[in-house]
Design an enzyme around this catalytic site. Structure first.
Site, PDB file in Angstrom:
ATOM      1  N   GLU A 487       2.954  -4.462  -5.275  1.00  0.00           N
ATOM      2  CA  GLU A 487       3.064  -5.856  -4.847  1.00  0.00           C
ATOM      3  C   GLU A 487       2.239  -6.736  -5.779  1.00  0.00           C
ATOM      4  O   GLU A 487       1.042  -6.517  -5.969  1.00  0.00           O
ATOM      5  CB  GLU A 487       2.580  -6.035  -3.417  1.00  0.00           C
ATOM      6  CG  GLU A 487       2.741  -7.478  -2.922  1.00  0.00           C
ATOM      7  CD  GLU A 487       2.356  -7.655  -1.476  1.00  0.00           C
ATOM      8  OE1 GLU A 487       1.942  -6.655  -0.855  1.00  0.00           O
ATOM      9  OE2 GLU A 487       2.452  -8.793  -0.968  1.00  0.00           O
ATOM     10  N   ASN A 541       6.083 -12.027  -3.798  1.00  0.00           N
ATOM     11  CA  ASN A 541       6.091 -12.951  -2.668  1.00  0.00           C
ATOM     12  C   ASN A 541       6.615 -14.314  -3.103  1.00  0.00           C
ATOM     13  O   ASN A 541       6.196 -14.853  -4.126  1.00  0.00           O
ATOM     14  CB  ASN A 541       4.675 -13.114  -2.107  1.00  0.00           C
ATOM     15  CG  ASN A 541       4.186 -11.862  -1.426  1.00  0.00           C
ATOM     16  OD1 ASN A 541       4.571 -11.567  -0.304  1.00  0.00           O
ATOM     17  ND2 ASN A 541       3.331 -11.105  -2.113  1.00  0.00           N
ATOM     18  N   GLU A 573       9.884 -10.709  -1.599  1.00  0.00           N
ATOM     19  CA  GLU A 573       9.312 -10.670  -0.252  1.00  0.00           C
ATOM     20  C   GLU A 573       9.273 -12.079   0.331  1.00  0.00           C
ATOM     21  O   GLU A 573       8.747 -13.009  -0.286  1.00  0.00           O
ATOM     22  CB  GLU A 573       7.898 -10.086  -0.271  1.00  0.00           C
ATOM     23  CG  GLU A 573       7.853  -8.611  -0.616  1.00  0.00           C
ATOM     24  CD  GLU A 573       6.482  -8.009  -0.424  1.00  0.00           C
ATOM     25  OE1 GLU A 573       6.308  -6.838  -0.791  1.00  0.00           O
ATOM     26  OE2 GLU A 573       5.582  -8.705   0.101  1.00  0.00           O
ATOM     27  N   ASP A 603       8.575  -9.893   4.971  1.00  0.00           N
ATOM     28  CA  ASP A 603       7.137  -9.608   4.960  1.00  0.00           C
ATOM     29  C   ASP A 603       6.482 -10.050   6.266  1.00  0.00           C
ATOM     30  O   ASP A 603       6.972 -10.941   6.961  1.00  0.00           O
ATOM     31  CB  ASP A 603       6.490 -10.341   3.782  1.00  0.00           C
ATOM     32  CG  ASP A 603       5.103  -9.805   3.470  1.00  0.00           C
ATOM     33  OD1 ASP A 603       4.365 -10.480   2.742  1.00  0.00           O
ATOM     34  OD2 ASP A 603       4.765  -8.711   3.972  1.00  0.00           O
ATOM     35  N   GLU A 660       1.785  -2.019   6.050  1.00  0.00           N
ATOM     36  CA  GLU A 660       0.710  -2.625   5.276  1.00  0.00           C
ATOM     37  C   GLU A 660      -0.644  -2.364   5.935  1.00  0.00           C
ATOM     38  O   GLU A 660      -0.725  -2.076   7.128  1.00  0.00           O
ATOM     39  CB  GLU A 660       0.914  -4.142   5.173  1.00  0.00           C
ATOM     40  CG  GLU A 660       2.213  -4.550   4.530  1.00  0.00           C
ATOM     41  CD  GLU A 660       2.359  -6.061   4.490  1.00  0.00           C
ATOM     42  OE1 GLU A 660       2.271  -6.629   3.400  1.00  0.00           O
ATOM     43  OE2 GLU A 660       2.564  -6.665   5.553  1.00  0.00           O
TER      44      GLU A 660
END
Length: 708
Positions: A487, A541, A573, A603, A660
Site C-alpha cells: 500500500e 488510496n 483503494e 477500504d 488491516e
C-alpha cells in the site's frame, strides 16, 4: 370589507381555543414522556458508571497480578521492590487506596494504604473480606488471565475491590503450580464523594450518594458484594425535566387564552397591513417561517457589548444522507420540523434564524450571554430526543453545535458568526464521541485555524518545489508469506514544519482544493518506483474529490502509458464515502477504472455506511476490513464473530479480503483460521521507503509468517 364578519371571528376564536387545548394535552404527554425517558436514561448511566468502576479495578488488578516482575518480586519477598512497584499505587492514592497480598509463602496478609507509610502492615482489611476474595479467586482456574471484583465496606467507606492470583499465565506450565503456592494480590479503590460528584455533574443528577439500605421514592442502582447481594446502593433524585418544562409552558398558556379575543381584532389590522407583509416575506425563510439570512445580517449589524452577545451555530449531522436515501421532500420536512422545535426556545433576546440549507443560528443578547447559550444548547439537544416522523420513517436527528461569546465591544457580528462556525465544525469533526456535541470557540480553535492555514501555505510551497513529498510502502502479504502488493502511503517532510502526519495534510489538501495536484505528484512518485521495480504491485488510496475530477482517470491512464506500466499492477483503494456521496457518478467512475484495467478495493469497511447493496452494485474486487474490527478479536468472542461474518460475506460476493492492523502472531493465526486472504499490519512490517521494501520483500523473498 373593512370589518371581519362575526362568524369568521367566532371560527378564529374556536380554532385558537382548540389549538390551546391541543397544545396543553400534547405538552402534558410530552412532559411525562420526557420524565420517563430521563429516569430510564439516568438509571442506565449510573449503572454503567458502577460497572465501569468495577471493570477498571478488575483490569488494574489483572495488569499487576499477571505481571512477571510482580510475581517474581512477591515470590522473592523483596518488599522494597514490591513497595516501589506495587505498594506506591496505594500510598500515593492515585491508582488505588489499598493494596495487600497474602498466601503462598506468606502466612498472613501484608499491604499498604493511602496513609502514606512505606512499611507494609498486616490487618489493613478485615479477615472476612479477605476470605470472601479468597473464595471468589478459588473459583477461577489456575493459570487463567482473570480476576474477581466486588464492592465492600471498609473503615466506614465503600470500596471497589479487585483480586487475583499472582501468576504468569503465559507460561506453558503455569497451571501445574499448586494453588496453595501462589500468592494473592488485592487492590481497592475508594468510592469518594468527589467521584460521585463528578458522575452527578456529568449526567446532571441531583442528590447522588451511597446508602446502605435500598431507598424508597428515589432512583437507585444496587452495588453487588462478593456474594452477589447488594452491599450498598447509589441513590439520586428522580429527574423531572418534562414536569419542569410543563410548568414553564403552562404559565404561557394563560395569557394566550386571555388574548384570544384580542387576536380576533388584530386580524382586521393585519389585513390592512398587507404592504408590510411584503417586507416581512422578503426577510422570512419560506420553508420554516424563521428570519432568513437577510434578516439575520440586519440583526448582526447592531453593535453588541462584551459578554452580552453570543452566537449559537447549529448544523444537522448527516443531512445529505437523508436527502440521498429518502428524498428531498423528506429533507424539507426534517428542516421544517426542526425549525418548529427550535423556535419554541426562541424569545426576544434569543433570536433564531435559518441561514443555509441545514444551518440554524441563535443570536443571544443580554447579560450572562455565555451561560444562557450553554443552557440553550442543552434545551436544543433535549428538543431532538423525540424522533422525527417523516414519510413513514422515524429519524433520529442530531446536531453539531458551536458557540462564540463577544469578547470585547469592538467585535463585529460577522466575526462572531465566523468564530461560532469554526467551533461548530470542530464539533462536527468529533461527532459520535461522548461530550462533543457542543464546542465553544477558544484560543485553541483559533490556533487550529491558523495552523491549518500554515499547513496549507506549506503544502502549496511543497507542491510548487518538489522534494518534500515522498511515498512509503506497507506490505500486504499473501498466504505463502510473499508480498502480494504494497500500500502506497503519502509522506510529507516540510522544510519549515518538519514531518507532518498524513491525516493532517491530506485533510488540509481536500479543504484547500489541492488534493488533485497532491495526488498527481504522489502518483508520479509511485510510477517512478514501479518502473524501477518491475515486480512491484501497489495499492493506491484515492480521495473522493480526486475520483470525481473529470480528467482524473484519463490522466492516470496517460501517465501509465507514457511509463509503459500496466494498470493491472495497481489496485485503487476507495472509502465508503465515495459511493455514498454520489452513487450514480461513483458508478460511472468505477466502471471507467475497471475498463482501464485497474482492480478496485473498498477500504476501511465497517467504519462508514457499510451497505452490502453497495458492495454488489459497484462490484469491488477486494474488501479491506478496518483495523478497528481486527483489534477487537483479541479476547472477544463477539469481535471474532463480527470479523468472521465480514469475511464470509465478502467471500460470498467473490471478494478477496485484506485484514488491516494486524499486530500480533495470535491475530494473524486467528484470521488465517477465519479465511482471511491477505494480511497487513505492523506484525508483518511497518511502512518502508522503496529501498527498504525492495531489499526485504521484492525478488521472491518471503517472511517467516503466513496468512493461511
Amino acid at each position: 370589507m373593512h370589518r371581519l364578519p362575526s362568524r369568521i371571528v367566532a371560527v378564529m376564536i374556536a380554532t385558537i381555543l382548540i389549538s390551546v387545548l391541543t397544545v396543553g394535552a400534547s405538552n402534558l404527554w410530552l412532559s411525562r414522556s420526557m420524565d420517563h425517558q430521563a429516569r430510564e436514561q439516568s438509571l442506565a448511566q449510573v449503572r454503567s458508571a458502577a460497572d465501569n468502576l468495577l471493570t477498571q479495578v478488575r483490569l488494574t488488578i489483572i495488569d499487576y497480578a499477571k505481571w512477571e516482575g510482580a510475581v517474581d518480586g512477591v515470590a522473592a519477598a523483596d518488599l522494597d521492590w514490591v513497595y516501589e512497584n506495587i505498594g506506591t499505587a496505594a500510598t500515593t492514592g492515585q491508582t488505588a487506596q489499598i493494596v495487600l497480598f497474602w498466601g503462598g509463602r506468606y502466612g498472613g496478609d501484608l499491604g499498604w494504604n493511602d496513609e502514606g507509610l512505606e512499611e507494609p502492615r498486616s490487618g489493613l482489611l478485615d479477615p472476612g473480606t479477605i476470605g470472601l476474595a479468597e473464595s471468589l479467586i478459588a473459583k477461577l482456574p489456575v493459570g487463567v488471565y482473570d480476576g474477581v471484583q466486588f464492592f465492600a465496606w471498609h473503615d466506614g467507606g465503600l470500596f471497589a475491590l479487585g483480586a487475583a492470583r499472582l501468576e504468569k499465565p503465559e507460561q506453558p506450565n503455569a497451571s501445574s503450580v499448586p494453588d496453595e503456592d501462589l500468592s494473592r494480590l488485592l487492590m481497592g479503590r475508594r468510592v469518594t464523594e468527589a467521584a460521585l460528584a463528578e458522575v452527578a455533574d456529568g449526567f446532571m443528577l441531583k442528590g447522588l450518594g451511597v446508602v446502605r439500605e435500598e431507598p424508597t421514592g428515589r432512583l437507585s442502582v444496587p452495588l453487588p458484594g462478593g456474594d452477589g447481594r447488594p452491599v450498598a446502593w447509589l441513590a439520586w433524585d428522580k429527574p423531572q425535566p418534562g414536569t419542569t418544562l410543563l410548568w414553564r409552558l403552562a404559565s404561557a398558556l394563560v395569557p394566550v387564552v386571555l388574548l384570544t379575543a384580542g387576536l380576533a381584532g388584530l386580524g382586521m389590522m393585519l389585513v390592512r397591513r398587507g404592504a408590510q407583509d411584503l417586507l416581512v416575506t422578503a426577510r422570512t425563510d419560506a420553508m420554516t417561517g424563521l428570519p432568513n439570512r437577510a434578516a439575520f445580517n440586519s440583526i448582526l449589524a447592531v453593535p453588541g457589548r462584551a459578554g452580552e452577545r453570543a452566537i449559537l451555530f447549529l448544523d444537522v449531522n448527516d443531512f445529505k444522507r437523508i436527502n440521498d436515501s429518502i428524498g428531498h421532500e423528506a429533507g424539507d420536512q426534517v428542516i421544517a420540523g426542526l425549525a418548529r422545535r427550535l423556535n419554541r426556545l426562541a424569545g426576544p433576546d434569543l433570536i433564531l434564524a435559518r441561514i443555509a440549507g441545514d444551518e440554524f443560528v441563535f443570536v443571544v443578547t443580554g447579560p450572562d450571554a455565555e451561560q444562557r447559550t450553554l443552557n440553550l444548547a442543552e434545551l436544543a439537544r433535549a428538543a431532538l430526543e423525540e424522533p422525527f416522523g417523516v414519510l413513514g420513517h422515524q429519524l433520529q436527528i442530531s446536531l453539531s453545535m458551536g458557540y462564540a461569546v463577544q469578547a470585547d465591544d469592538d467585535t463585529l457580528g460577522f466575526d462572531l458568526v465566523r468564530q461560532a462556525d469554526l467551533a461548530m465544525y470542530e464539533a462536527k469533526r468529533h461527532k459520535g464521541q461522548p461530550g462533543t456535541g457542543l464546542v465553544g470557540f477558544s484560543a485553541v480553535i483559533a490556533q487550529a485555524s491558523r495552523d491549518a492555514l500554515a499547513l496549507e501555505q506549506g503544502l502549496r510551497r511543497a507542491l510548487a518545489h518538489p522534494g518534500e513529498l515522498s511515498v512509503a510502502y506497507q506490505p500486504i502479504v499473501g498466504p505463502d508469506g510473499r508480498l502480494e502488493r504494497a500500500e502506497a502511503l503519502a509522506r510529507w517532510t516540510s522544510r519549515e514544519l518538519g514531518a507532518v502526519p498524513p491525516d493532517r495534510f491530506i485533510a488540509v489538501a481536500e479543504q484547500a482544493g489541492l488534493i488533485v495536484e497532491l495526488g498527481r505528484q504522489l502518483f508520479q512518485l509511485v510510477c517512478d518506483d514501479l518502473v524501477a521495480h518491475p515486480d512491484l504491485r501497489v495499492s493506491l488510496n484515492i480521495s473522493p474529490l480526486q475520483l470525481m475530477a473529470p480528467d482524473f482517470i484519463a490522466s492516470l491512464v496517460r501517465e501509465l502509458c507514457d511509463r509503459h506500466i500496466t494498470p493491472e499492477r495497481i489496485e485503487i483503494e476507495l472509502t465508503e464515502a465515495v459511493v455514498v456521496d454520489d452513487p450514480r457518478l461513483a458508478a460511472e467512475r468505477l466502471e471507467e477504472l475497471r475498463r482501464a484495467g485497474f482492480s478496485i478495493a473498498l477500504d476501511d469497511f465497517g467504519t462508514g455506511y457499510s451497505s452490502v447493496g453497495y458492495l454488489e452494485q459497484f462490484r469491488f474486487d477486494t474488501l479491506k476490513i478496518d483495523r478497528s474490527f481486527v483489534s477487537k478479536i483479541r479476547g472477544s468472542a463477539k469481535g471474532v464473530r463480527v470479523v468472521d461474518a465480514m469475511i464470509m460475506m465478502a467471500h460470498g460476493l467473490d471478494l478477496r479480503v485484506v485484514c488491516e492492523g494486524i499486530e500480533t502472531a495470535d491475530e494473524l493465526e486467528l484470521l488465517r483460521d477465519l479465511g482471511c486472504d491477505l494480511a497487513q499490519g505492523f506484525h508483518l512490517d511497518r511502512p518502508l521507503p522503496i529501498g527498504a521494501l525492495a531489499a526485504r520483500w521484492l525478488g521472491g523473498r518471503e517472511t517467516q509468517v503466513a496468512v493461511a
